[in-house]
Design a protein around this motif. Structure first.
Motif, PDB file in Angstrom:
ATOM      1  N   GLY A  93       0.790  -1.225   0.000  1.00  0.00           N
ATOM      2  CA  GLY A  93       0.000   0.000   0.000  1.00  0.00           C
ATOM      3  C   GLY A  93       0.822   1.275   0.000  1.00  0.00           C
ATOM      4  O   GLY A  93       0.337   2.340   0.382  1.00  0.00           O
ATOM      5  N   GLN A  94       2.068   1.187  -0.454  1.00  0.00           N
ATOM      6  CA  GLN A  94       2.916   2.391  -0.480  1.00  0.00           C
ATOM      7  C   GLN A  94       2.473   3.329  -1.604  1.00  0.00           C
ATOM      8  O   GLN A  94       2.309   2.899  -2.745  1.00  0.00           O
ATOM      9  CB  GLN A  94       4.384   1.979  -0.694  1.00  0.00           C
ATOM     10  CG  GLN A  94       5.347   3.154  -0.606  1.00  0.00           C
ATOM     11  CD  GLN A  94       6.809   2.722  -0.749  1.00  0.00           C
ATOM     12  OE1 GLN A  94       7.098   1.538  -0.932  1.00  0.00           O
ATOM     13  NE2 GLN A  94       7.714   3.679  -0.672  1.00  0.00           N
ATOM     14  N   GLU A  95       2.270   4.598  -1.244  1.00  0.00           N
ATOM     15  CA  GLU A  95       1.841   5.581  -2.255  1.00  0.00           C
ATOM     16  C   GLU A  95       2.954   6.539  -2.640  1.00  0.00           C
ATOM     17  O   GLU A  95       3.057   6.936  -3.797  1.00  0.00           O
ATOM     18  CB  GLU A  95       0.623   6.354  -1.736  1.00  0.00           C
ATOM     19  CG  GLU A  95      -0.645   5.498  -1.811  1.00  0.00           C
ATOM     20  CD  GLU A  95      -1.852   6.169  -1.170  1.00  0.00           C
ATOM     21  OE1 GLU A  95      -1.751   7.348  -0.779  1.00  0.00           O
ATOM     22  OE2 GLU A  95      -2.885   5.484  -1.061  1.00  0.00           O
ATOM     23  N   VAL A  96       3.755   6.933  -1.676  1.00  0.00           N
ATOM     24  CA  VAL A  96       4.879   7.830  -1.988  1.00  0.00           C
ATOM     25  C   VAL A  96       6.142   6.980  -2.042  1.00  0.00           C
ATOM     26  O   VAL A  96       6.536   6.356  -1.047  1.00  0.00           O
ATOM     27  CB  VAL A  96       5.012   8.946  -0.931  1.00  0.00           C
ATOM     28  CG1 VAL A  96       6.217   9.830  -1.243  1.00  0.00           C
ATOM     29  CG2 VAL A  96       3.740   9.785  -0.860  1.00  0.00           C
ATOM     30  N   MET A  97       6.772   6.964  -3.205  1.00  0.00           N
ATOM     31  CA  MET A  97       7.906   6.054  -3.423  1.00  0.00           C
ATOM     32  C   MET A  97       9.227   6.682  -2.957  1.00  0.00           C
ATOM     33  O   MET A  97      10.172   6.856  -3.725  1.00  0.00           O
ATOM     34  CB  MET A  97       7.965   5.643  -4.898  1.00  0.00           C
ATOM     35  CG  MET A  97       6.777   4.786  -5.326  1.00  0.00           C
ATOM     36  SD  MET A  97       6.510   3.324  -4.284  1.00  0.00           S
ATOM     37  CE  MET A  97       7.902   2.307  -4.754  1.00  0.00           C
ATOM     38  N   HIS A  98       9.240   7.033  -1.693  1.00  0.00           N
ATOM     39  CA  HIS A  98      10.447   7.483  -0.987  1.00  0.00           C
ATOM     40  C   HIS A  98      10.277   6.932   0.421  1.00  0.00           C
ATOM     41  O   HIS A  98       9.324   7.319   1.127  1.00  0.00           O
ATOM     42  CB  HIS A  98      10.533   9.016  -1.018  1.00  0.00           C
ATOM     43  CG  HIS A  98      11.729   9.596  -0.317  1.00  0.00           C
ATOM     44  ND1 HIS A  98      12.504  10.602  -0.871  1.00  0.00           N
ATOM     45  CD2 HIS A  98      12.261   9.334   0.903  1.00  0.00           C
ATOM     46  CE1 HIS A  98      13.480  10.920  -0.016  1.00  0.00           C
ATOM     47  NE2 HIS A  98      13.341  10.159   1.067  1.00  0.00           N
ATOM     48  N   LEU A  99      11.159   6.024   0.809  1.00  0.00           N
ATOM     49  CA  LEU A  99      11.037   5.314   2.090  1.00  0.00           C
ATOM     50  C   LEU A  99      10.680   6.249   3.248  1.00  0.00           C
ATOM     51  O   LEU A  99      11.275   7.309   3.404  1.00  0.00           O
ATOM     52  CB  LEU A  99      12.372   4.617   2.398  1.00  0.00           C
ATOM     53  CG  LEU A  99      12.483   3.861   3.719  1.00  0.00           C
ATOM     54  CD1 LEU A  99      11.476   2.727   3.793  1.00  0.00           C
ATOM     55  CD2 LEU A  99      13.904   3.320   3.888  1.00  0.00           C
ATOM     56  N   HIS A 100       9.687   5.835   4.022  1.00  0.00           N
ATOM     57  CA  HIS A 100       9.290   6.616   5.196  1.00  0.00           C
ATOM     58  C   HIS A 100       8.657   5.701   6.229  1.00  0.00           C
ATOM     59  O   HIS A 100       8.067   4.679   5.893  1.00  0.00           O
ATOM     60  CB  HIS A 100       8.309   7.730   4.810  1.00  0.00           C
ATOM     61  CG  HIS A 100       7.132   7.258   4.014  1.00  0.00           C
ATOM     62  ND1 HIS A 100       7.219   6.953   2.670  1.00  0.00           N
ATOM     63  CD2 HIS A 100       5.856   6.998   4.379  1.00  0.00           C
ATOM     64  CE1 HIS A 100       6.031   6.543   2.245  1.00  0.00           C
ATOM     65  NE2 HIS A 100       5.189   6.546   3.255  1.00  0.00           N
ATOM     66  N   PHE A 101       8.779   6.096   7.488  1.00  0.00           N
ATOM     67  CA  PHE A 101       8.247   5.346   8.622  1.00  0.00           C
ATOM     68  C   PHE A 101       7.084   6.131   9.215  1.00  0.00           C
ATOM     69  O   PHE A 101       7.260   7.296   9.593  1.00  0.00           O
ATOM     70  CB  PHE A 101       9.345   5.151   9.684  1.00  0.00           C
ATOM     71  CG  PHE A 101      10.428   4.202   9.256  1.00  0.00           C
ATOM     72  CD1 PHE A 101      11.265   4.498   8.192  1.00  0.00           C
ATOM     73  CD2 PHE A 101      10.622   3.004   9.921  1.00  0.00           C
ATOM     74  CE1 PHE A 101      12.271   3.623   7.787  1.00  0.00           C
ATOM     75  CE2 PHE A 101      11.620   2.107   9.531  1.00  0.00           C
ATOM     76  CZ  PHE A 101      12.444   2.425   8.454  1.00  0.00           C
ATOM     77  N   HIS A 102       5.904   5.510   9.252  1.00  0.00           N
ATOM     78  CA  HIS A 102       4.745   6.142   9.896  1.00  0.00           C
ATOM     79  C   HIS A 102       4.841   5.876  11.398  1.00  0.00           C
ATOM     80  O   HIS A 102       5.026   4.723  11.809  1.00  0.00           O
ATOM     81  CB  HIS A 102       3.440   5.516   9.403  1.00  0.00           C
ATOM     82  CG  HIS A 102       3.159   5.719   7.941  1.00  0.00           C
ATOM     83  ND1 HIS A 102       2.305   6.699   7.481  1.00  0.00           N
ATOM     84  CD2 HIS A 102       3.597   5.052   6.842  1.00  0.00           C
ATOM     85  CE1 HIS A 102       2.233   6.630   6.156  1.00  0.00           C
ATOM     86  NE2 HIS A 102       3.007   5.639   5.742  1.00  0.00           N
TER      87      HIS A 102
END
Ligand code: 5GP
Ligand code: ZN
Length: 114
Positions: A93-102
């Motif tokens: 479900g990744q929408e922004v293709m720049h690694l990030h931690f919620h």
């Protein structure tokens, strides 16, 4: 640095509600929060996803949880707890293709799937 949404936020070209920044990371409030507290912790290096980590990124990744705990302490949710989520790729479900931690906090979270 590539011109993706989070790279633009990191460069300051798109404003964000920043909560933490150092040479390697930026953390800001999510624009569409899924919990009372919803912070994104973003490595400044443009890594597309968890699946795109390269040899040499281990040191960077090793710093993430220390930064999250620092933020949790400063924002007073360390004691009550929080959830960290990384969506990876289409099925994740990744929408922004720049690694990030919620980082989600501020209430007892529902929809526990693991
Ligand atoms: P993903 O679905 O890729 O794991 O998460 C992307 C997250 O980025 C979503 O939670 C979304 O609300 C957030 N987001 C999208 N655009 C912006 C923006 O311009 N600023 C901020 N702060 N968050 C954003
Ligand atoms: Zn990027």
């Amino acid at each position: 640095m590539e011109e993706c949404l989070f790279c633009k936020i990191i460069k300051g070209d798109i404003p964000s509600n920043k909560v933490y920044e150092d040479d390697e990371f930026l953390a800001c409030h999510d624009i569409n929060p899924a919990a009372p507290i919803h912070i994104l912790v973003i490595p400044k290096k443009h890594i597309k996803s968890l699946a795109d980590l390269e040899k040499g990124d281990e040191q960077l990744m090793g710093k993430i949880y220390g930064i999250i705990n620092k933020i949790a302490e400063e924002h007073n949710f360390k004691q009550d707890g929080y959830r960290v989520i990384v969506n990876c790729g289409r099925n994740g479900g990744q929408e922004v293709m720049h690694l990030h931690f919620h980082v989600l906090a501020g209430k007892k979270l529902g929809e526990k799937i693991v």
